[in-house]
Write a protein that holds these residues in place. Structure first.
Motif, PDB file in Angstrom:
ATOM      1  N   VAL A 113     -25.965 -14.505  17.600  1.00  0.00           N
ATOM      2  CA  VAL A 113     -27.158 -14.054  18.305  1.00  0.00           C
ATOM      3  C   VAL A 113     -26.901 -13.305  19.606  1.00  0.00           C
ATOM      4  O   VAL A 113     -27.784 -12.622  20.091  1.00  0.00           O
ATOM      5  N   ASN A 114     -25.742 -13.414  20.187  1.00  0.00           N
ATOM      6  CA  ASN A 114     -25.498 -12.746  21.469  1.00  0.00           C
ATOM      7  C   ASN A 114     -24.083 -12.168  21.564  1.00  0.00           C
ATOM      8  O   ASN A 114     -23.551 -12.030  22.653  1.00  0.00           O
ATOM      9  N   SER A 117     -30.157 -10.469  16.709  1.00  0.00           N
ATOM     10  CA  SER A 117     -30.781 -10.993  17.918  1.00  0.00           C
ATOM     11  C   SER A 117     -31.381 -12.371  17.645  1.00  0.00           C
ATOM     12  O   SER A 117     -31.461 -12.812  16.488  1.00  0.00           O
ATOM     13  N   SER A 118     -31.843 -13.029  18.698  1.00  0.00           N
ATOM     14  CA  SER A 118     -32.547 -14.300  18.500  1.00  0.00           C
ATOM     15  C   SER A 118     -33.839 -14.055  17.710  1.00  0.00           C
ATOM     16  O   SER A 118     -34.269 -14.916  16.940  1.00  0.00           O
ATOM     17  N   GLU A 134     -25.403 -19.517  14.880  1.00  0.00           N
ATOM     18  CA  GLU A 134     -26.150 -20.640  14.319  1.00  0.00           C
ATOM     19  C   GLU A 134     -26.340 -20.414  12.829  1.00  0.00           C
ATOM     20  O   GLU A 134     -26.453 -19.284  12.374  1.00  0.00           O
TER      21      GLU A 134
END
Length: 134
Positions: A73-74, A50-51, A79
């Protein structure tokens, strides 16, 4: 069959999976997963989380040496926690083959000259192996 990871890679994965916010999975990608690693090859990891997990990595862990780590992240956007490299799995054509193996299109620069200034990019099918949870 689980790949054999160098001790420093296993220690880093243990650090990732020991954070207060857990990832959902950690995958070995690149030359180590595809069997093309040579002496001095780095280890490439793709981590789904997750973020909140990404923020926890940035806050708690220093950038590891010899390991490239991307955090998805999604389900699609990723990243690199320390250098802010970004991308999307959709561009890699990421496909799960099983619970522990995936396939994607990787791009590699192949130098034509010894100094590496001239060359071309090659796209090839790459293998990914889930290393956590095992």
């Amino acid at each position: 069959m689980q790949p054999i990871l160098a001790p420093y890679v296993r220690t880093f994965v243990d650090s990732l999976t020991g954070l207060p916010v857990l990832p959902s999975s950690v995958w070995l990608i690149g030359s180590q997963a595809s069997g093309r690693a040579q002496a001095g090859s780095d280890t490439d990891l793709l981590v789904f989380g997750s973020s909140g997990f990404l923020a926890a990595v940035r806050a708690a862990l220093p950038q590891p040496s010899g390991i490239d780590c991307l955090v998805v992240v999604n389900g699609n956007d990723f990243e690199e926690p320390w250098q802010h490299k970004r991308g999307a799995l959709a561009r890699w054509n990421w496909v799960l083959k099983s619970a522990t193996e995936a396939q994607y299109e990787g791009t590699k620069f192949i130098a034509d000259e010894p100094d590496g200034t001239l060359g071309q990019f090659e796209t090839r099918q790459e293998r990914a192996i889930r290393i956590w949870p095992s």
